[in-house]
Every structure is written in C-alpha cells, then in structure tokens.
Design an enzyme around this catalytic site. Sequence first.
Site, PDB file in Angstrom:
ATOM      1  N   ARG A 188     -26.706 -25.111 -24.621  1.00 22.02           N
ATOM      2  CA  ARG A 188     -26.105 -25.373 -24.135  1.00 22.02           C
ATOM      3  C   ARG A 188     -26.534 -26.748 -22.622  1.00 22.02           C
ATOM      4  O   ARG A 188     -26.981 -25.742 -21.490  1.00 22.02           O
ATOM      5  CB  ARG A 188     -24.419 -25.074 -23.851  1.00 22.02           C
ATOM      6  CG  ARG A 188     -24.516 -24.134 -25.315  1.00 22.02           C
ATOM      7  CD  ARG A 188     -22.769 -23.709 -24.970  1.00 22.02           C
ATOM      8  NE  ARG A 188     -22.325 -22.320 -25.813  1.00 22.02           N
ATOM      9  CZ  ARG A 188     -21.130 -21.863 -25.859  1.00 22.02           C
ATOM     10  NH1 ARG A 188     -20.107 -21.841 -24.443  1.00 22.02           N
ATOM     11  NH2 ARG A 188     -20.620 -21.091 -26.556  1.00 22.02           N
TER      12      ARG A 188
ATOM     13  N   ASP B   1     -24.310 -28.270 -20.030  1.00 20.89           N
ATOM     14  CA  ASP B   1     -22.609 -28.585 -19.662  1.00 20.89           C
ATOM     15  C   ASP B   1     -22.326 -30.089 -19.369  1.00 20.89           C
ATOM     16  O   ASP B   1     -23.743 -30.648 -19.001  1.00 20.89           O
ATOM     17  CB  ASP B   1     -22.094 -28.188 -18.007  1.00 20.89           C
ATOM     18  CG  ASP B   1     -21.842 -26.942 -18.071  1.00 20.89           C
ATOM     19  OD1 ASP B   1     -21.835 -26.135 -19.035  1.00 20.89           O
ATOM     20  OD2 ASP B   1     -22.166 -25.866 -17.461  1.00 20.89           O
TER      21      ASP B   1
ATOM     22  N   TYR C 258     -35.445 -24.955 -15.932  1.00 22.72           N
ATOM     23  CA  TYR C 258     -34.717 -26.394 -15.615  1.00 22.72           C
ATOM     24  C   TYR C 258     -35.022 -26.701 -13.482  1.00 22.72           C
ATOM     25  O   TYR C 258     -35.730 -25.425 -13.357  1.00 22.72           O
ATOM     26  CB  TYR C 258     -32.914 -25.193 -15.098  1.00 22.72           C
ATOM     27  CG  TYR C 258     -32.529 -24.850 -16.542  1.00 22.72           C
ATOM     28  CD1 TYR C 258     -31.126 -26.152 -17.427  1.00 22.72           C
ATOM     29  CD2 TYR C 258     -32.710 -23.840 -16.893  1.00 22.72           C
ATOM     30  CE1 TYR C 258     -30.565 -25.587 -17.898  1.00 22.72           C
ATOM     31  CE2 TYR C 258     -31.904 -23.873 -17.869  1.00 22.72           C
ATOM     32  CZ  TYR C 258     -30.700 -24.225 -18.796  1.00 22.72           C
ATOM     33  OH  TYR C 258     -29.879 -24.672 -19.907  1.00 22.72           O
TER      34      TYR C 258
ATOM     35  N   ARG D  31     -27.136 -23.580 -10.749  1.00 24.26           N
ATOM     36  CA  ARG D  31     -26.384 -24.151  -9.927  1.00 24.26           C
ATOM     37  C   ARG D  31     -25.853 -23.606  -8.891  1.00 24.26           C
ATOM     38  O   ARG D  31     -25.660 -23.874  -7.650  1.00 24.26           O
ATOM     39  CB  ARG D  31     -25.970 -24.736 -10.731  1.00 24.26           C
ATOM     40  CG  ARG D  31     -25.632 -25.840 -11.311  1.00 24.26           C
ATOM     41  CD  ARG D  31     -24.548 -26.274 -12.453  1.00 24.26           C
ATOM     42  NE  ARG D  31     -23.891 -27.031 -11.878  1.00 24.26           N
ATOM     43  CZ  ARG D  31     -22.474 -27.244 -12.302  1.00 24.26           C
ATOM     44  NH1 ARG D  31     -22.299 -27.224 -13.954  1.00 24.26           N
ATOM     45  NH2 ARG D  31     -21.030 -27.796 -11.844  1.00 24.26           N
TER      46      ARG D  31
END
Lengths: 250, 250
Positions: A52, A54, A112, A199
């Site tokens: 997934r 966000d 990422y 994050r």
Amino acid sequence: MRNIKLVLAYDGTNYHGFQKQNNTRLKTIQGTLEDALRVLTKEEVKVIGSGRTDAGVHAQGQVVNFLSHTTIPPERFPLALNSVLPSDIVVWEAEDVPQEFHARFDAVKKTYRYTIYNDRHLSPFWRYFAYHVPVPLDIERMSVAAREFQGTHDFRGFCAKDTAVKDFVRTIYTCQVEKEGPLVTITVTGDGFLYNMVRIMTGTLIEVGLGKRRPEEIPGLLAAKERKLAGATVPPQGLCLWSVEYKNGN
Amino acid sequence: MRNIKLVLAYDGTNYHGFQKQNNTRLKTIQGTLEDALRVLTKEEVKVIGSGRTDAGVHAQGQVVNFLSHTTIPPERFPLALNSVLPSDIVVWEAEDVPQEFHARFDAVKKTYRYTIYNDRHLSPFWRYFAYHVPVPLDIERMSVAAREFQGTHDFRGFCAKDTAVKDFVRTIYTCQVEKEGPLVTITVTGDGFLYNMVRIMTGTLIEVGLGKRRPEEIPGLLAAKERKLAGATVPPQGLCLWSVEYKNGN
C-alpha cells in the site's frame, strides 16, 4: 488464465492511498486501476499491489499483478490502459508472468525515496512532492546517521502505533542522503518496511540535520524500541515508492 | 506613497495567465495578487508585472511592483502575503524601490526556461511542468541550432500572428540546451521576447533534435521572417519565466 504484471507511476496527491476502501466512494489507486481494467478487459479484475501507499504518497515503480482472460498483447497494454486511466496514473510496463507470481508476497526488495525541499523559500512546484524545511540541513551529519539504519534491526521504535504486525525486524540494505540544489533526498532500500517507517526515519534524520540530535543516538533509538523516542512522522507528500524488486530479477 | 517590488514564483496550471481580464471572473495571477494585497493593505492596489505569462505557464522569478501606503516593513511582506495567497503563488522577496521603478519598462533582461520530458514513458509528475517528447532528442544538434538564435535578429518568423507589436528585433544573449536524466531544458536569456517566441523557438529546436531539420536552417528561418516556416508552438506547461533583471542589478 493469464497473470499480468504492471509497473506504474502515480501522483498520489488526489488519492486516498493505494488500497481500495470497501463501502466507500473514496478514490484510490487500486480502485481506479480496477475500473480502467474493467473497461479494457470487460472483466471484474482484482489488482494486487506490491504494497500500500498512504494518501498523498507517490510511486515511480509500483508493481501490481492481476489475473485476466484478455487477449490484448502485453506490449499494447500500457498504451491501451493509459488511454483509459486519468493522467495522474501512468502504466510504464506490462508483461505476462507465471501463474504463481504475486506482487506482494514475492517482493524481495523495495526502495522508497523521501524528498525534502530545503530552502528558505517555499516552492509552489514542490508543494505536493516534497516536505519544506526552511532551515539549512547538515547533510554530512544526516549521512552518518543514515548509515546507522543499515543492517538488520528491530524497527519497533520507527513504526506507527496502529499496526497489526507482529514481527518488527527488517533489513535495510542502503540508506543514503543526497543533496542537489534545494532538494535533499533520502533513499532507503530494504527487504520490507513497517507502517510509516520511512517517514519516521526521515523525521529523525531531519532532527539530526538540524542539530537537535546526534548521529550516534540512532543505535540507542533502535535498541529502545519506543516510538515516542524517535523523531516526528514527516508528511506524506515527500514520499515516493521508488522501485520493487523480485526474485529472478523480475 | 511607497513603491514595493516583489519577486514571486507560481504554478500557473490553474490560472488563466498573469494578466487580469477585465469583465470576467477568470482567475489570474495579477487578480489573485491584487486580492491578497487588498486584504493585507486595505487598499485598492494595482500590480504591474514584468510581463505577462500565458495560461498554464509558470514563473520562478516573476517581478512585480505596486504603489501603497502600507506600513508593513519589507522583510515581513513575504510571510504576510503568503499567508493570504493560495499555495500555488509564493512571494520570495519584497523591497522598497524608488518611485520611478516600473517592473515592465525597467526590465533589461529576461530568462525563460522550457522543460521537455524526453522519455519513452510519460511521467505523471511532469504532466503540468514539461512537454512530453517520447522519441530521443539529439542534444548536440539542438545545442548547435540554439547558438544560431544568439545575437540580434528580427524574430518575426518566431512570433504568433496575433500581435500588436511593430518592432520584431530582439537580442538573445544566450540560448542553451541541457540534459539531465529524462529532462531536457532550453534556457533563453534576451532583452525581450515576442508573443510565443520561446515556445516557437523550442518547437523548432525539437524538430532539429528529432532530425527533421538541420541546425544550419535557423539563420534562413530568421531571415525569411515567415511564421509558417518555423516549427510548431509547443504547449504552455513546459514554459517558466525564470528570472528578470533590472538596471543597477535590481
């Protein structure tokens, strides 16, 4: 039945994340892809993503697969699908893969990238694609701290509280900080990631770059396994799922 | 009465260009700035821009000035104004300038940059900020052609037909083509530009980069002064007003 793999990029700004939310009309990447595939194949197709993302998070190299009876050849798939998809989702590649291929379970490496716009001034061009930090960041300090994340660690302290996951151990192969003009990027490759992990790692590295923490604190934060000791969770718009790798180089 | 100069950046995607259009409700950069200044200063303010930008065209370093009785100090202006402006317009600098300063008449040099996304695949991230050319461009050929634009020429052949201008002679100081990853940029600095001039120059350079024209044709196109002989006008979203220079380095 064919099993088709797609590589796609999307601007996540106007989506409520990747995953379809049942019983809602919220626009998601998965739902939009399934709608486009329904138009193209005249079938009800279920799209499986590598993971997934966000709301507000982007992707350069998201990978999905789906089962279909369509006779459209793979090389024609990107163009055909892009003609049905909205312009913020673009399919880059399509190929037939073995029946057993599963975009989520078979992923062995993910990368990422988090982008920070590090300039006194805000930029209207980066407002949906970067996090604005107006105070100069010390890239060298951040790089030293980033290297402390490399290796196999229990990342419980770098995971959002609301998670159903039981195993918090992940391996980070590389974690690099780079600067080009006002853009500072943090690129992380690992065998998997916990919820909000990149994050929270980025929020912690920013605090190091601002001089609020020392690079040597990272091992202690990992050992403590306490979310509240690590840095803030930076906002979603700076995050991009950069690439996903599979066994056999798929 | 103070004369205040602002340097600003904007994402022109959602605007009908810079210039306010009388008797319409179309959203423009000038109109939005004047609305924000009205809120801030409680005055009816007229904003003078260094030049217009078309619908969809962006700016990194647009310069404007306006007359006002406000007592807000210049260093507080950017923050105050940005708190009222929408997020796609950002004021970077403000300063008091002499009464006679005029953002348009006093500009002596302007730089525009046109961005091409040169990759087989479309990118969702560049759809509002670059023009997609899927076929590889020959940058070396384009650079040779770009140099032919440098100097003082009659640019009638590189100007949109619908113009009220009488003097078509402009001086181009530099015209450079650069490539970084999939992005090809054309940066042009001159003493002034005709309507659509950069977009027609770019369209012509792209045809050179695709092998459809030779770099040696440029002097002939300039000499011919016939719009229809030059290349296509490329779309607005790739264009950005990069900077404006004034006498005395203002």
